[in-house]
Design a protein around this motif. Structure first.
Motif, mmCIF file in Angstrom:
data_model
loop_
_atom_site.group_PDB
_atom_site.id
_atom_site.type_symbol
_atom_site.label_atom_id
_atom_site.label_comp_id
_atom_site.label_asym_id
_atom_site.label_seq_id
_atom_site.Cartn_x
_atom_site.Cartn_y
_atom_site.Cartn_z
ATOM 1 N N GLN A 217 0.829 -1.200 0.000
ATOM 2 C CA GLN A 217 0.000 0.000 0.000
ATOM 3 C C GLN A 217 0.866 1.253 0.000
ATOM 4 O O GLN A 217 1.973 1.251 0.534
ATOM 5 C CB GLN A 217 -0.957 -0.030 1.208
ATOM 6 N N SER A 363 -3.771 3.518 -2.907
ATOM 7 C CA SER A 363 -4.025 2.478 -1.908
ATOM 8 C C SER A 363 -3.528 2.993 -0.556
ATOM 9 O O SER A 363 -2.527 3.697 -0.475
ATOM 10 C CB SER A 363 -3.287 1.186 -2.282
ATOM 11 N N ARG A 365 -3.892 2.335 4.063
ATOM 12 C CA ARG A 365 -4.381 1.534 5.170
ATOM 13 C C ARG A 365 -4.255 2.324 6.470
ATOM 14 O O ARG A 365 -3.393 3.186 6.610
ATOM 15 C CB ARG A 365 -3.621 0.218 5.305
#
Lengths: 427, 427
Positions: A217, A363, A365
């Motif tokens: 990510q 992306s 997280r």
């Protein structure tokens, strides 16, 4: 409201990173310790750089450097962004410097593209975070947030016996025009370093871990910086002849320690992420191959993002260690050497960062920072946020530290968008 | 046949022990390293002492001292008794010296009381057993039994760079009249130290362990001296940040080592006495409290009195260590640094010792010696026996080493009776 396409020039940031990396004592990687000539030159270089790109530069008595874009609507509270400018010995060129270089680049871009912000933006290049020269950490952000006062500067020394105060004076600090008051106890304060005008703090940093790389990510949205407990343990048994002492008649300090370390690891795995527990240093006495160890000394480093879980984990470990020692006829001494609280980041800022990542198609997280950062000093005082980009192989504090230009540019874009949202958009 | 009441004067032995203890470099306890002036004076003193009590004195090229009572019936094979005269640094006054002093006292008493023996008796004061100055052990008995040749003396050095040969020469060794031959390869031999006339070997020694004290017994009849395996292990993982590396992504060399050491201890307890397994030295790298250990080095010392069980235990440990390393993604390197075979004592001599203890009304037990002794070099070549007396708190190799005059006298009486039986009684 859809915000405009924001894309600060990453090449400027990368160039600035290279320029900063050159301020280093000779040797592998980058070594830029607090109040050394290299450090001093780097901070002066940054002041010039900030001035050139149109920021109002100011410094404080401990050598923090700030570059300001005053808000047209609201200039009472500052949206502060940045990181630290010092390094560990033989460190990399991204730890700390990346957050500073990206903030300067983003603010230059925003000012040039959109003019003055509604709300005041400032970049901070904190003088010190690592604790590599003096036995304290967060000297930069700690002075800004009021963690430290000047008395510390007279009481701590580096390995060569130079006090922090003497080191400051060698750099011309506390600088001209700063006030150095004394409080009721006669302690010297550096009140002019303390600031009560910080309304928000945003820090972009390399992850220094392997989580983003492993999960492929681009961006880590930090939910909290872990709290830490550090202990030193002494396990005392009886040194004895390795040949003539039957297994059943031993008080082997190392065998007891091995059982403790296995329990520690098992408990940590059971507790689950983000708890981490580490013994990094361990010494055995007398340390001879044919003598049963009479004493072992070791360290414990335990971290979690939630205070209660950190506390209960430590209690469980201490209880277990006590049981193991008692059963084996060993004496156990535990001393806590560090206790910091977890620092939760601001949920609204985290959410804003997630939206930005989605808008930019990146992306990302949620994650916890297992390492300490300047942001943890601001988090108890104002909304704070941290953005992580991947570190290759999780390596940091090493000349091998690396994040690719694309990874660094992605972080810059996210930071730029957040600063725009916070300082430029109508609330 | 009931043998006469035998009771050599313990006061003579205790006086000789005190006299020997005075030959020491300054400092706590006794320090009498091989081929030092103190050592040299002690061996000369012993030669005089042996001559005074009527023994025929001779020495060999490495500085072993012998005192002989020639047998009237059979003088081809010698019944040898004694121990070593060197000490560890800051050792006690009993380790080694006791066996020499008791043998001199016993032989003097036997000669005065009963005249010449039927079979030849000799006392040996071996020059070296401990390995405290040079990196070898059993230099005295090893030369007598043919373990060493002179080449070693030119290839090993003490911590100051003095070769064993140079140290010998500083004591006037190899001494006049000794032959120093060369073999086919040109290696210098010290053939005149090698003896093929030793028919039996008996050694009285302090236990250096806690078994006799714990079981409140006066005499230990040694059934075997353990064999030893020593290893050094390197466990290699990945050094990493203690905060940013989740438990599941670690290759922690110390956590792996802790599991290995716990398995080692568990296996050792399961194996039962006399197996002992010890890790006495362990080092962690880089050894910083907030860095996951990337490497651990440690020693293994494993001992058993039976060769097969020693071998199978080591195999089991190595297999387990390999499994642990593989499961954890660690690299394991094991190097064997020492392998000695168990040395069983002669069953008939053990039985004779038990009968003597019974006759003398002494409490005794069979036991294994977990420490190495000169007797293990003779055991493969001729019947050998060892007698132990208690060590207070099991302490040895320390100025605290102590056995009471009564305990020492009991050992002397048992030795005297055995020597009488072996040398004076009709077979």
């Amino acid at each position: 409201m859809k915000r405009p396409f924001l894309h600060a020039p990453a090449t400027d940031m990368l160039e600035l990173l290279e320029e900063l990396a050159a301020f280093s004592t000779p040797g592998p990687g980058v070594t830029r310790l607090l109040y050394t000539p290299e450090w001093s030159r780097a901070q002066h270089f940054l002041q010039e750089k900030m001035a050139v790109v149109g920021l109002e530069v100011h410094t404080d008595p401990v050598g923090n450097v700030f570059g300001r874009l005053s808000g047209s609507q609201d200039s009472d509270k500052v949206i502060l962004t940045g990181s630290h400018i010092d390094t560990v010995v033989n460190g990399g060129k991204y730890d700390g410097a990346y957050g500073v270089a990206a903030a300067v680049t983003a603010m230059h871009y925003l000012a040039v593209t959109f003019g003055p912000p509604l709300r005041t933006l400032e970049v901070a290049a904190f003088c010190e975070e690592e604790g590599s020269r003096f036995p304290l950490t967060f000297w930069g952000s700690g002075n800004v947030t009021g963690l430290y006062n000047g008395s510390v500067a007279e009481s701590v020394s580096d390995l060569e016996g130079i006090t922090l105060m003497a080191a400051m004076e060698s750099c011309g600090l506390p600088n001209q025009g700063s006030r150095t008051d004394h409080d009721d106890q006669g302690d010297r304060l550096m009140n002019s370093a303390r600031r009560d005008d910080i309304g928000m703090y945003v820090e972009l940093h390399i992850e220094q871990g392997i989580i983003l790389e492993q999960s492929a990510q681009q961006i880590g949205v930090v939910q909290a910086i872990v709290g830490q407990r550090r202990f030193t343990a002494r396990v005392i048994g009886t040194a004895n002849h390795a040949g003539t002492t039957p297994m059943g008649l031993r008080q082997d300090a190392l065998a007891g320690t091995a059982e403790m370390l296995s329990a520690l690891e098992q408990f940590a795995v059971e507790a689950g992420e983000p708890l981490v527990a580490t013994t990094g240093r361990l010494e055995v006495f007398p340390g001879t191959s044919n003598v049963i160890p009479g004493e072992v000394q070791f360290t414990l480093d335990i971290r979690h993002s939630e205070a209660e879980r950190l506390e209960s984990f430590c209690s469980r470990v201490m209880t277990k260690f006590g049981e193991i020692a008692a059963r084996r006829g060993l004496k156990l001494e535990l001393e806590q050497t560090l206790a910091t609280s977890p620092a939760p980041m601001n949920p609204a800022l985290c959410e804003a960062l997630e939206h930005i990542c989605q808008e930019q198609g990146r992306s990302f997280r949620s994650m916890v920072s297992g390492a300490g950062h300047d942001a943890q000093l601001f988090a108890p005082r104002c909304p704070a946020a941290m953005i992580f980009v991947p570190s290759r192989a999780g390596i940091s504090h090493s000349p091998e530290e690396y994040s690719s230009p694309e990874e660094l540019a992605a972080g810059l874009d996210v930071l730029t968008a957040l600063l725009y949202k916070l300082a430029y958009e109508e609330s």
